[in-house]
Design a protein around this motif. Structure first.
Motif, PDB file in Angstrom:
ATOM      1  N   GLY A 156      57.403  62.253  24.620  1.00  0.00           N
ATOM      2  CA  GLY A 156      57.048  61.569  23.382  1.00  0.00           C
ATOM      3  C   GLY A 156      58.105  61.644  22.308  1.00  0.00           C
ATOM      4  N   LEU A 157      59.320  61.921  22.702  1.00  0.00           N
ATOM      5  CA  LEU A 157      60.381  62.083  21.715  1.00  0.00           C
ATOM      6  C   LEU A 157      61.204  60.807  21.538  1.00  0.00           C
ATOM      7  CD1 LEU A 157      61.572  65.634  22.772  1.00  0.00           C
ATOM      8  CD2 LEU A 157      60.299  65.017  20.705  1.00  0.00           C
ATOM      9  N   ALA A 158      60.960  59.783  22.383  1.00  0.00           N
ATOM     10  CA  ALA A 158      61.792  58.575  22.288  1.00  0.00           C
ATOM     11  C   ALA A 158      60.975  57.358  22.693  1.00  0.00           C
ATOM     12  CB  ALA A 158      63.014  58.718  23.183  1.00  0.00           C
ATOM     13  N   GLU A 159      61.449  56.207  22.256  1.00  0.00           N
ATOM     14  CA  GLU A 159      60.811  54.947  22.634  1.00  0.00           C
ATOM     15  C   GLU A 159      60.989  54.747  24.127  1.00  0.00           C
ATOM     16  OE1 GLU A 159      59.335  52.500  20.606  1.00  0.00           O
ATOM     17  OE2 GLU A 159      59.269  54.200  19.207  1.00  0.00           O
ATOM     18  N   PRO A 160      59.980  54.200  24.806  1.00  0.00           N
ATOM     19  CA  PRO A 160      60.163  53.949  26.242  1.00  0.00           C
ATOM     20  C   PRO A 160      61.215  52.861  26.479  1.00  0.00           C
ATOM     21  CG  PRO A 160      58.024  53.162  25.502  1.00  0.00           C
ATOM     22  CD  PRO A 160      58.630  53.862  24.336  1.00  0.00           C
ATOM     23  N   ARG A 161      61.861  52.989  27.601  1.00  0.00           N
ATOM     24  CA  ARG A 161      62.857  51.973  27.954  1.00  0.00           C
ATOM     25  C   ARG A 161      62.156  50.713  28.453  1.00  0.00           C
ATOM     26  NH1 ARG A 161      66.976  53.272  32.101  1.00  0.00           N
ATOM     27  NH2 ARG A 161      65.471  54.635  33.133  1.00  0.00           N
ATOM     28  N   VAL A 162      62.797  49.587  28.210  1.00  0.00           N
ATOM     29  CA  VAL A 162      62.282  48.333  28.740  1.00  0.00           C
ATOM     30  C   VAL A 162      62.966  48.111  30.082  1.00  0.00           C
ATOM     31  CG1 VAL A 162      62.055  45.872  28.348  1.00  0.00           C
ATOM     32  CG2 VAL A 162      62.002  47.447  26.410  1.00  0.00           C
ATOM     33  N   GLY A 163      62.190  48.164  31.156  1.00  0.00           N
ATOM     34  CA  GLY A 163      62.790  48.028  32.476  1.00  0.00           C
ATOM     35  C   GLY A 163      62.954  46.575  32.863  1.00  0.00           C
ATOM     36  N   PRO A 164      63.652  46.334  33.959  1.00  0.00           N
ATOM     37  CA  PRO A 164      63.851  44.958  34.449  1.00  0.00           C
ATOM     38  C   PRO A 164      62.513  44.255  34.690  1.00  0.00           C
ATOM     39  CG  PRO A 164      65.162  46.533  35.704  1.00  0.00           C
ATOM     40  CD  PRO A 164      64.293  47.333  34.806  1.00  0.00           C
ATOM     41  N   GLN A 165      61.529  45.024  35.147  1.00  0.00           N
ATOM     42  CA  GLN A 165      60.199  44.462  35.404  1.00  0.00           C
ATOM     43  C   GLN A 165      59.607  43.884  34.117  1.00  0.00           C
ATOM     44  OE1 GLN A 165      59.001  44.447  38.539  1.00  0.00           O
ATOM     45  NE2 GLN A 165      57.351  43.123  37.779  1.00  0.00           N
ATOM     46  N   ASP A 166      59.710  44.704  33.026  1.00  0.00           N
ATOM     47  CA  ASP A 166      59.181  44.273  31.731  1.00  0.00           C
ATOM     48  C   ASP A 166      59.875  43.007  31.261  1.00  0.00           C
ATOM     49  OD1 ASP A 166      57.768  46.662  31.834  1.00  0.00           O
ATOM     50  OD2 ASP A 166      59.428  47.748  30.881  1.00  0.00           O
ATOM     51  N   VAL A 167      61.197  42.989  31.433  1.00  0.00           N
ATOM     52  CA  VAL A 167      61.967  41.815  30.993  1.00  0.00           C
ATOM     53  C   VAL A 167      61.485  40.590  31.739  1.00  0.00           C
ATOM     54  CG1 VAL A 167      64.252  40.761  31.010  1.00  0.00           C
ATOM     55  CG2 VAL A 167      63.989  43.152  30.341  1.00  0.00           C
ATOM     56  N   ALA A 168      61.346  40.706  33.062  1.00  0.00           N
ATOM     57  CA  ALA A 168      60.934  39.553  33.859  1.00  0.00           C
ATOM     58  C   ALA A 168      59.564  39.057  33.408  1.00  0.00           C
ATOM     59  CB  ALA A 168      60.907  39.934  35.335  1.00  0.00           C
ATOM     60  N   GLU A 169      58.660  39.997  33.145  1.00  0.00           N
ATOM     61  CA  GLU A 169      57.311  39.590  32.713  1.00  0.00           C
ATOM     62  C   GLU A 169      57.370  38.863  31.374  1.00  0.00           C
ATOM     63  OE1 GLU A 169      54.703  42.926  32.708  1.00  0.00           O
ATOM     64  OE2 GLU A 169      54.799  43.109  34.900  1.00  0.00           O
ATOM     65  N   ALA A 170      58.150  39.424  30.455  1.00  0.00           N
ATOM     66  CA  ALA A 170      58.242  38.810  29.129  1.00  0.00           C
ATOM     67  C   ALA A 170      58.810  37.399  29.244  1.00  0.00           C
ATOM     68  CB  ALA A 170      59.119  39.657  28.214  1.00  0.00           C
ATOM     69  N   LEU A 171      59.816  37.235  30.069  1.00  0.00           N
ATOM     70  CA  LEU A 171      60.444  35.917  30.212  1.00  0.00           C
ATOM     71  C   LEU A 171      59.461  34.937  30.840  1.00  0.00           C
ATOM     72  CD1 LEU A 171      64.076  36.766  31.370  1.00  0.00           C
ATOM     73  CD2 LEU A 171      63.260  36.213  29.098  1.00  0.00           C
ATOM     74  N   ALA A 221      64.533  38.597  19.069  1.00  0.00           N
ATOM     75  CA  ALA A 221      64.842  38.088  17.741  1.00  0.00           C
ATOM     76  C   ALA A 221      63.620  37.437  17.110  1.00  0.00           C
ATOM     77  CB  ALA A 221      65.988  37.089  17.828  1.00  0.00           C
ATOM     78  N   GLU A 222      62.794  36.792  17.913  1.00  0.00           N
ATOM     79  CA  GLU A 222      61.592  36.129  17.391  1.00  0.00           C
ATOM     80  C   GLU A 222      60.407  37.077  17.350  1.00  0.00           C
ATOM     81  OE1 GLU A 222      60.793  32.179  18.300  1.00  0.00           O
ATOM     82  OE2 GLU A 222      62.803  31.730  17.505  1.00  0.00           O
ATOM     83  N   GLY A 223      60.656  38.336  17.672  1.00  0.00           N
ATOM     84  CA  GLY A 223      59.580  39.310  17.595  1.00  0.00           C
ATOM     85  C   GLY A 223      58.556  39.192  18.699  1.00  0.00           C
ATOM     86  N   ARG A 224      58.888  38.533  19.778  1.00  0.00           N
ATOM     87  CA  ARG A 224      57.917  38.332  20.841  1.00  0.00           C
ATOM     88  C   ARG A 224      58.023  39.392  21.927  1.00  0.00           C
ATOM     89  NH1 ARG A 224      55.819  33.028  21.410  1.00  0.00           N
ATOM     90  NH2 ARG A 224      56.304  31.724  19.617  1.00  0.00           N
ATOM     91  N   ALA A 225      58.994  40.275  21.843  1.00  0.00           N
ATOM     92  CA  ALA A 225      59.149  41.318  22.862  1.00  0.00           C
ATOM     93  C   ALA A 225      59.801  42.537  22.221  1.00  0.00           C
ATOM     94  CB  ALA A 225      60.005  40.803  24.017  1.00  0.00           C
ATOM     95  N   PRO A 226      59.560  43.719  22.760  1.00  0.00           N
ATOM     96  CA  PRO A 226      60.195  44.916  22.224  1.00  0.00           C
ATOM     97  C   PRO A 226      61.695  44.910  22.561  1.00  0.00           C
ATOM     98  CG  PRO A 226      58.976  45.467  24.184  1.00  0.00           C
ATOM     99  CD  PRO A 226      58.675  44.027  23.899  1.00  0.00           C
ATOM    100  N   ALA A 227      62.516  45.460  21.657  1.00  0.00           N
ATOM    101  CA  ALA A 227      63.957  45.491  21.880  1.00  0.00           C
ATOM    102  C   ALA A 227      64.287  46.416  23.047  1.00  0.00           C
ATOM    103  CB  ALA A 227      64.674  45.959  20.633  1.00  0.00           C
ATOM    104  N   LEU A 228      65.377  46.087  23.750  1.00  0.00           N
ATOM    105  CA  LEU A 228      65.858  46.978  24.807  1.00  0.00           C
ATOM    106  C   LEU A 228      66.398  48.241  24.148  1.00  0.00           C
ATOM    107  CD1 LEU A 228      67.956  44.398  26.852  1.00  0.00           C
ATOM    108  CD2 LEU A 228      65.835  45.469  27.607  1.00  0.00           C
ATOM    109  N   VAL A 229      66.320  49.320  24.890  1.00  0.00           N
ATOM    110  CA  VAL A 229      66.952  50.545  24.402  1.00  0.00           C
ATOM    111  C   VAL A 229      68.421  50.473  24.826  1.00  0.00           C
ATOM    112  CG1 VAL A 229      67.025  53.045  24.566  1.00  0.00           C
ATOM    113  CG2 VAL A 229      64.834  51.852  24.575  1.00  0.00           C
ATOM    114  N   THR A 230      69.317  50.317  23.851  1.00  0.00           N
ATOM    115  CA  THR A 230      70.732  50.186  24.202  1.00  0.00           C
ATOM    116  C   THR A 230      71.282  51.540  24.640  1.00  0.00           C
ATOM    117  OG1 THR A 230      71.391  50.676  21.962  1.00  0.00           O
ATOM    118  CG2 THR A 230      71.070  48.351  22.523  1.00  0.00           C
TER     119      THR A 230
END
Lengths: 651, 246, 391
Positions: free
Chosen positions: A306-321, A255-264
């Motif tokens: 290259g047809l879709a945005e990459p998924r945000v994995g659990p690893q990425d989430v942990a790093e961002a947090l 929401a604050e623009g500090r991380a890419p959105a998860l792919v729902t």
């Protein structure tokens, strides 16, 4: 009222007033004319402020007139006047500054100003400063009410100024309290605010707690790991804890623009659907995509292509947090103020909790009184005589309907209730005697048969009531003096009707004890139930005693019906709501002992309220738990709380 | 002769009233004993304690060679251990036949499953017929027991007790409401039963007790007042005082 | 063993033969497989009546034979209905959901199907998750087992507590009534996970079955008849032997049975639990024919009606329970269904819909007072008199 105002105006007019010479009301109104004509809540503010700040003596009158929709604009020149309708359908206009009539006009030459409710509320707030010193105490009181709803910062000074001159002690106390509360919210210095907070610390008032809550309100925010923290941090949160889940924390980052959105999942599935080619997507046939893992695999293939945005994995989430800190920040920037507010609120809440416990106790007591009232008739027929009457609930219903019928004829509520009580007793006494004579006396010492036969009576009576009174609930209105509640403080209050029920329960307890222990009937009843043959040989007529005792128990049920009808709806099925509880009350308390019934009612009422308190959204659950509790309770005291022991108990 | 039942120091009170007061009592393997005493002496309560209906406040009740304590055992367990009881009022199952009554009492496994799958064997039926003969109901096997006379019901109940094959029989006022001829037969049945087991008879009727010709225990206010032959106890001054009033 | 049992109890054989004849007659007259004289809805009514007869037989066992006036057996009946209803509703919704999702671009995942079922079933109570108790709703075998296990277990726990505390007679009746009330109130909550006061609905549709209702109704009718036959046979066998002697003994004199060395509590618990299981089975057959079950069905009054039926039929006689139930419940549905013509008494129009329950209540009082053996007792007296005059 109106003459008073006129007198005031005259007084003001004769006084030479420096400011009034330079500007008058009409000038200000004309300056703000565009805004006034637009009449929108969003834009009207400056116009009201201009009037209120002008210091002109006629302003309160102008604002009140405007608020009351009595301000008119003359179409010819756009001037504003106070207007009143004359007898011949015309309107007399009065000049605000001079108070003099300027003539009468037909409606067609005038425009009425109709401020909407939003604007009227703004006007009311603007009026408060004038009303605080109004000679009319009712207006001063209304001004305080208005302040309570909307304690605007600018009104603090006028309020303070008005305290000293206040003559009414009650209003003075209210003003002083309001001054404290407004100082907490709007005081100039932290020291002043803290002093105000501490002066009210532990106070039970809802207004006090409502004033503190916005100060202690927090905003959740996120900063980079190395950023300097903002002022007055309430708490630092670690994601994944109780306060802040991992998902919520990551959502905050997004929401604050500090991380890419998860792919729902939805986005993933939409991407997959969009890229179906020849029944295949991401290298997999569509038919194979009936599991989450398959869909993820296919999506990853799309990402690689290259047809879709990459998924945000659990690893990425942990790093961002890990790269951020999550904070709750107080809205108020001063830590000393928030600390004082938190301490004061804590003290209040402790006292509120005590108050709530008292309130809960009172609630439980009144519920217990109701159960006791419903059960006391049963304590006679079942407890003393040993007769199971499943139609007891229907006797309660008959009593309530008697009250309803009486109220159809006697419209004075006090008189009707006073009349309904003996009448309900008479009706259910007669019904009880009839039941005893026709059915029960053939079935003494066959309790199961009695139970069955009275079931039949109960079914018939219920349907009969339905046929006569219909299925909708009938109201039984309590006299006016039973309305309202005894308010002890903002937390503890008890309605008069519950107090009345409690008093009635005590009265009936006394009555029961008196009848059983001090009257001939009580003596004979006890004799007949203990040893009918012996009693008969001593000249007691057991038939008569049984009949009267049963009638008495039934009659009391009728009176209980009137009382219950006062706070519950009267329906043909109301008896069923009380019969099980009543029997439980008698059984849990210990059959054959009125103190047991009292203890049973207290325990069941207390338990039920306790469960409702733990789980307030669900009163049905409380009843379920109560029944489970009773079943378990009977394990430990099969004969009830107050058990008769030995041979007297019988087997 | 070894002791079958030993009651020692037992006390029971109901709401402060001491129904049994430090009572001690013993009976041997194959003995007939009469217990007498005025109303409220605690005779029925004594039986209630032995059969597990009432739990004493203090004291011991020991039974059998291994001196097992009966206190805390359920009524059914005590009955299964071999203590039978006959109530004051004849209590037979009136809507069932004499045969069904006796079959129910017959010493067999008592668990619900065993009972559910039970079918009477020829041996069981023969034993029931034999018992019925003993109590004079040999030709009444198929009659509903509700149709029997009062005396016949008393015998049927005694027959049911015998069918249980108990080691200790507690009999409460067996002769109440019987004709002289019926009393005589009852006496014979009880004396016969006492040959192989212990029998305790609670009785009001002195004549009946005399005919039993056995050791007598006199209870008064929940305690043993005297013990011995009937002649012995009737000469006891305390007993005379209690019965005639001081 | 069974042949000798039937031989000793010819009335059982008569009952079974009459039941078979009745089943055959209804089939021949039905719309589904016969000439169409009996409407499908009436076939359902008859099928439901057979289920009520089965629960009445259970009630007669526990009350007429063991002397325990349970006011909880209709609760067990309802629980059985809920258990089978869960499967019916879940599976049917699954069929619908799968049909709806078949057109989607991607084949549905199991998670999507479950979420869609949850939405369909629990949307009405503002939730979309399947509660934990629905874990096995997709397995017919497990839900069928639960039809017996859930009522049985509840009866076992409740009975163990109640009998252990030696609660007897009217106290036990009131306690069972309280249990029923507690259960009904519990089911009324949305949090119970069984759709609160909405209950379970659409149960008349068998998942994956395309046969018309006229045929399905007959299947259930046959199943109900079979269940009644088996239940009756089991009950008759149960009460004919020594077990029957003991439970009747408990009814007549509990203390005496105890002093004979029988653990009365175990027997009561056994018969209470067994009859609860029978009631559960009866309920599981009843509610698919009724189409809907909700907590109001379980309210204490339903169990009271059950007692009324058995009492009017004549308790302590298995066929009495069946006769009473069939007679009173069919009469009830006739009167309350509005088919009975209204009477005019002294210018006042008496609508049976309104007055039937008054009549039923009063006639129940009359039966209790004047004919405690009920219809069956009356029949037996008639038969006895005829035998007397014949000989």
């Amino acid at each position: 009222m109106k003459t008073l105002l006129m007198a005031m105006l005259c007084a003001l007019l004769t006084t030479p007033f420096a400011l009034a010479q330079t500007r008058n009301v009409q000038d200000i109104l004309q300056t703000q004319r565009a805004l006034i004509e637009e009449s929108s809540r969003r834009t009207i503010g400056p116009a009201i402020d201009a009037l209120a700040d002008s210091g002109l003596p006629a302003i309160p009158r102008v604002l009140e007139t405007w608020q009351a929709k009595e301000m008119w604009q003359r179409a010819a020149d756009g001037l504003f006047f106070a207007g009143e309708e004359t007898a011949d359908g015309l309107y007399r206009l009065i000049d605000f500054d001079t108070g003099a009539p300027v003539g009468t006009y037909p409606r067609s030459e005038l425009t009425q100003l109709k401020p909407n409710s939003g604007i009227r509320a703004l006007i009311a707030t603007a009026l408060v400063r004038f009303q605080l010193t109004d000679p009319d105490p009712a207006k001063r009181s209304a001004a305080l009410d208005s302040l309570g709803r909307d304690p605007e910062a600018g009104l603090l000074e006028p309020l303070r100024a008005s305290v000293a001159a206040e003559t009414d002690p009650a209003l003075r106390a209210r003003k002083e309290r309001m001054e404290r509360l407004m100082t907490i919210a709007h005081g100039a210095s932290p020291a002043e605010r803290i002093a105000a907070i501490e002066s009210l610390s532990g106070d039970l008032g809802v207004d006090f707690r409502a004033t503190l809550n916005p100060i202690l309100a927090t905003r959740r925010t996120v900063i980079g790991a190395t950023d300097p923290p903002p002022a007055n941090v309430a708490a630092t949160l670690s994601p994944g804890g109780e306060e802040l889940g991992v998902t919520a924390a990551y959502d905050l980052l997004v929401a604050e623009g500090r991380a890419p959105a998860l792919v729902t999942k939805e986005a993933r599935d939409a991407a997959l659907t969009a890229h179906i080619r020849d029944g295949e997507v991401g290298g997999l046939p569509v038919a194979a995509l009936s599991s989450e893992t398959a869909r993820d695999t296919a999506y990853d293939a799309l990402v690689v292509a290259g047809l879709a945005e990459p998924r945000v994995g659990p690893q990425d989430v942990a790093e961002a947090l890990a790269g951020h800190r999550f904070l709750d920040v107080y809205a108020d920037p001063d830590p000393d103020v928030t600390a004082a507010a938190a301490a004061a609120l804590g003290a209040s809440q402790t006292r509120v909790a005590v108050g709530q416990a008292v309130d809960l106790g009172l609630d439980a007591l009144s519920l217990a009184s109701i159960y006791f009232l419903a059960a006391i008739g049963l304590a006679i027929t079942f407890g003393v005589m040993g007769v199971i009457n499943m139609a007891h609930g229907e006797f309660i219903m008959m009593g309530a309907y008697t009250g309803f019928v009486v109220q159809q004829f006697v419209t004075n509520h006090t008189a009707s209730i006073l009349l309904a009580v003996p009448l309900a007793f008479a009706v259910t006494f007669a019904a009880g005697v009839a039941l005893e004579r026709l059915v029960i006396r053939w079935l003494y010492h066959r309790p199961l048969e009695t139970l069955l036969a009275t079931f039949g009576v109960s079914i018939a009576l219920q349907q009969l009531a339905k046929n006569i009174f219909g299925t909708q609930a009938r109201p039984l209105t309590a006299p006016g003096w039973l309305d309202g509640a005894w308010v002890i403080n903002d937390v503890v209050a008890i309605s008069y009707i519950r107090i009345a029920i409690f008093a009635l329960a005590l009265l009936f307890l006394g009555l029961f004890l008196f009848i059983m222990n001090r009257t001939r009937l009580g003596l004979e009843t006890r004799a007949v139930t203990q040893n009918p043959r012996m009693a008969a040989s001593m000249g007691i007529n057991p038939d008569r005693v049984n009949m009267l005792t049963f009638g008495l128990g039934s009659g009391i049920a009728g009176i209980a019906g009137v009382v219950i009808g006062l706070f519950a709806k009267v329906t043909s099925e109301m008896g069923g709501d009380y019969i099980v509880q009543s029997f439980m009350t008698v059984v849990v308390g210990g059959v054959g002992n009125i103190w047991g019934t009292l203890a049973g009612a207290t325990m069941i009422g207390g338990f039920q309220k306790g469960v409702e308190w733990l789980n307030p959204s669900n009163t049905l659950a409380a009843q379920t738990y109560m029944i489970v509790f009773i079943i378990i309770f009977i394990q430990f005291r099969p004969r009830g709380i107050i058990a008769l022991k030995g041979r007297a108990a019988g087997d | 002769m070894s002791t079958l039942l030993e009651v020692s120091g037992v006390t029971v009170s109901f709401d402060g009233f001491r129904a049994i007061n430090n009572l001690s009592f013993q009976i041997g393997e194959a003995e007939l004993r009469a217990v007498i005493g005025p109303n409220g002496a605690g005779k029925t309560t004594f039986m209630d304690i032995v059969t597990g209906k009432t739990r004493p406040d203090s004291g011991h009740v020991l039974y059998g060679e291994r001196s097992a304590s009966l206190i805390g055992m359920s009524e059914a367990k005590i009955a299964q251990a071999g203590i039978g009881r006959k109530f004051q009022k004849p209590t037979v199952f009136e809507d069932q036949t004499v045969q069904a009554n006796l079959l129910m009492a017959l010493r067999k496994p008592r668990g619900p499953l065993a009972v559910l799958l039970y079918r009477p064997s020829p041996a069981d039926l023969a034993r029931v017929a034999e018992l019925a003969d003993e109590i004079g109901l040999g030709d009444q096997l198929e009659r509903p027991s509700g149709e029997l006379s009062h005396g016949q019901k008393q015998w049927l109940e005694i027959g049911m007790l015998l069918a249980q094959d108990p080691r200790l029989l507690l009999v409460d006022e067996p002769a109440a409401g019987m004709t002289p001829a019926e009393r005589e037969k009852t006496t014979a049945i009880l004396v016969e039963a006492a040959r192989t087991r212990a029998v305790v008879v609670v009785e009001h009727d002195m004549e009946f007790v005399r005919r039993l010709n056995c050791k007598v225990t006199v209870l008064h206010e929940g305690a043993v007042l005297a013990e011995g032959s009937l002649d012995h106890v009737t000469r006891n001054q305390d007993v005379i005082d209690v019965y005639l009033g001081r | 063993m069974h042949r000798s049992f039937i031989a000793r109890h010819p009335s059982v054989l008569v009952f079974l033969a009459l039941l078979a004849l009745f089943t055959l007659a209804v089939t021949v007259l039905s719309e589904g497989f016969g000439v169409g004289v009996i409407s499908t809805s009436f076939v359902k009514t008859l099928g439901k009546t057979l289920c009520l007869c089965l629960v009445a037989v259970a009630m007669d066992l526990i009350w007429g034979y063991a002397g325990i006036l349970s006011l909880g057996h209709f609760a067990f009946f309802g629980l059985g209905g809920y258990m089978i209803g869960m499967w019916l509703m879940f599976e049917r919704t699954r069929h619908i959901v799968e049909g709806a999702l078949a057109d989607a671009a991607l084949p549905p995942t199991p998670e999507e199907i479950e979420a869609a079922i949850g939405n369909q079933v629990f949307g009405v109570v503002g939730s979309s998750d399947l509660p934990l108790i629905w874990s096995f709703a997709d397995s017919l075998a497990i839900q069928l087992a639960l039809v017996v296990l859930v009522p049985g277990l509840l009866a076992l726990v409740f009975g163990w507590l109640a009998f252990r505390a030696r609660v007897t007679g009217v106290y036990l009746s009131i306690l069972t009534q309280a249990m029923t009330l507690g259960l009904a109130l519990y089911l009324f909550q949305n949090a119970s996970g069984l759709r609160g006061n909405n209950g379970l609905s659409g149960l008349q549709n068998l998942p994956g079955v395309t046969a018309p209702q006229s045929e399905v109704s007959l299947w259930f009718f046959w199943a109900s008849a079979l269940a009644l036959a088996l239940g009756y046979l089991l009950s008759a066998w149960l009460v004919s032997g020594k077990f029957g002697s003991v439970i009747r003994g408990i009814r007549d004199n509990e203390a005496r049975v105890r002093f004979l060395g029988y653990s009365v509590e175990h027997y009561k618990l056994a018969i209470f639990t067994l009859t609860a299981c029978i009631a559960g089975i009866a309920g599981a057959l009843y509610y698919p024919q009724a189409g809907i079950i909700n907590p109001a069905e379980i309210a204490p009054i339903a169990s009271i009606y059950l007692a009324v039926w058995v009492a009017i039929g004549g308790r302590g006689r298995l066929y009495g329970a069946v006769i009473g139930t069939a007679f009173v419940s069919l009469l009830s549905s006739w009167f309350t269904g509005g088919q009975a013509p209204d009477l005019t008494v002294a210018g006042y129009r008496v609508a049976w819909v309104d007055w039937w329950l008054v009549l039923l209540g009063l006639s129940f009082v009359a039966v209790t007072l004047y004919a405690p053996r009920g219809i069956a007792g009356g029949l037996e007296r008639l038969a006895g008199r005829r035998k007397d005059t014949a000989s």
